[in-house]
Design an enzyme around this catalytic site. Sequence first.
Site, mmCIF file in Angstrom:
data_model
loop_
_atom_site.group_PDB
_atom_site.id
_atom_site.type_symbol
_atom_site.label_atom_id
_atom_site.label_comp_id
_atom_site.label_asym_id
_atom_site.label_seq_id
_atom_site.Cartn_x
_atom_site.Cartn_y
_atom_site.Cartn_z
ATOM 1 N N CYS A 1 11.664 79.349 34.264
ATOM 2 C CA CYS A 1 12.590 80.106 33.412
ATOM 3 C C CYS A 1 13.666 80.836 34.211
ATOM 4 O O CYS A 1 14.744 81.110 33.688
ATOM 5 C CB CYS A 1 11.815 81.107 32.557
ATOM 6 S SG CYS A 1 10.777 80.288 31.336
ATOM 7 N N ASP B 1 -11.428 79.867 31.733
ATOM 8 C CA ASP B 1 -10.742 78.687 32.272
ATOM 9 C C ASP B 1 -10.479 77.756 31.102
ATOM 10 O O ASP B 1 -11.224 77.769 30.120
ATOM 11 C CB ASP B 1 -11.604 77.945 33.302
ATOM 12 C CG ASP B 1 -12.614 77.031 32.637
ATOM 13 O OD1 ASP B 1 -13.642 77.555 32.161
ATOM 14 O OD2 ASP B 1 -12.378 75.813 32.548
ATOM 15 N N HIS C 1 5.424 76.862 34.002
ATOM 16 C CA HIS C 1 5.671 77.935 33.028
ATOM 17 C C HIS C 1 4.374 78.304 32.299
ATOM 18 O O HIS C 1 4.055 79.485 32.151
ATOM 19 C CB HIS C 1 6.739 77.535 32.005
ATOM 20 C CG HIS C 1 6.791 78.465 30.837
ATOM 21 N ND1 HIS C 1 7.495 79.649 30.845
ATOM 22 C CD2 HIS C 1 6.140 78.426 29.634
ATOM 23 C CE1 HIS C 1 7.297 80.297 29.705
ATOM 24 N NE2 HIS C 1 6.481 79.569 28.945
ATOM 25 N N CYS D 1 8.870 83.267 35.487
ATOM 26 C CA CYS D 1 8.295 82.104 36.172
ATOM 27 C C CYS D 1 9.383 81.313 36.882
ATOM 28 O O CYS D 1 10.565 81.460 36.562
ATOM 29 C CB CYS D 1 7.526 81.232 35.179
ATOM 30 S SG CYS D 1 8.540 80.027 34.313
ATOM 31 N N CYS E 1 11.148 85.644 30.908
ATOM 32 C CA CYS E 1 9.994 85.136 31.665
ATOM 33 C C CYS E 1 10.405 85.007 33.132
ATOM 34 O O CYS E 1 11.474 84.480 33.433
ATOM 35 C CB CYS E 1 9.552 83.778 31.113
ATOM 36 S SG CYS E 1 8.239 83.005 32.093
ATOM 37 N N ASP F 1 -17.453 74.053 39.025
ATOM 38 C CA ASP F 1 -18.441 73.925 37.951
ATOM 39 C C ASP F 1 -19.610 73.116 38.519
ATOM 40 O O ASP F 1 -19.564 72.675 39.669
ATOM 41 C CB ASP F 1 -17.821 73.275 36.712
ATOM 42 C CG ASP F 1 -17.413 71.837 36.950
ATOM 43 O OD1 ASP F 1 -17.588 71.330 38.071
ATOM 44 O OD2 ASP F 1 -16.920 71.204 36.003
HETATM 45 ZN ZN LIG Z 1 8.702 80.736 32.158
#
Ligand SMILES: [Zn+2]
Length: 378
Positions: A314, A271, A340, A311, A309, A89
């Site tokens: 998870c 963002d 996550h 990720c 999920c 930025d």
């Molecule tokens: Zn997750």
Amino acid sequence: MYKLLKKDGRAKRAEFHTVHGVIQTPVFMNVGTVAAIKGAVSTADLEEIGTQVELSNTYHLHVRPGDHIVRQLGGLHKFMSWDRPILTDSGGFQVFSLAGLRKIKEEGVTFQSHIDGHKIFMGPEESMQIQSNLASTIAMAFDECAPHPCTREYMQNSVERTTRWLLRCKAEMDRLNSLPDTINRQQMLFGINQGGTFEDIRIWHAKEISQLKLDGYAVGGLAVGESHEEMYHILDVTVPFLPEDKPTYLMGVGTPANILEAVDRGVDFFDCVYPTRNGRHGHVYTNYGKLNLFNAKYELDDRPIEEGCQCPTCRRYSRAYIRHLLKAKEMLGMRLCVLHNLYFYNHLMEEIRGAIDAGCYGEFKQQKLAGFAMGGQK
Ligand SMILES: [Zn+2]
């Protein structure tokens, strides 16, 4: 180079080619304020959770460690060991929101460092020089994010000055990119549309900056206290006046629902600090709303945050374990929640791209919004 692949209503699906690789849009940029994602998340983690673009804050890096240090170490990519795109930025937002006493003049802004109070001057040229030292993929123009609310007269003067500053940013970026010892000589510049909730100022400004043939265009000064409806309305009236064949970036926004609505209005870069900030407080996103893992009901819950999920959190850990870590103030608890949440946002963008590709974005949006409105109860 921005390649528009498909439109579904006003939603845009595109590829943005940069010197650090291709960005598939719509995209969510993961915010690493001081060249680190808060919550002990490394750049190796970012690769694993599907991060396309990392965002760092110019003001913070200018104050500490100093952009000259980063430059001597080969630029931000080398410094933080990340070879994909980085957006910096301009420093403007922090100058106007964080810093202490400040004075705005035509040349730029004088303000006090929030670290040690020393006086700093930043104008369009300084912001471009700092971002050139950081050598990000995409630099943002230095603008004033006017206070909300402010008078029409204040906003008009502010936006006119921001337009003059944009011309100076462009000239300085061209100069810096032409120097032989500049680290990234293909640094791109995005201009920023301002005007608060004054429709006519927004439109006038969008038309002005569109003539400058910049690499992309952001809508700034939203999500600063106006209602969601006001924000969507401003997007409705402003985005049509920004070039369709360039990326449209809605700065600092927002919730998963905000992103779905903004994509539907032609926005393709986002963002926001929500996924990281919420994660650090044990608030995690699911497709049926947010959960607060501090809640006692998760004490014996051996399910992952969200079934299915993919990720890193998870795939391996339960709600009960993460709750325990959070309660014990173990850093790992925070880290697992942030991983996550960022994965959730990155994956949501992937699903959004898939829905636009398949031409069913409207339906997809309604179905997602209905899920998010369930408030964590399934
Ligand atoms: Zn997750």
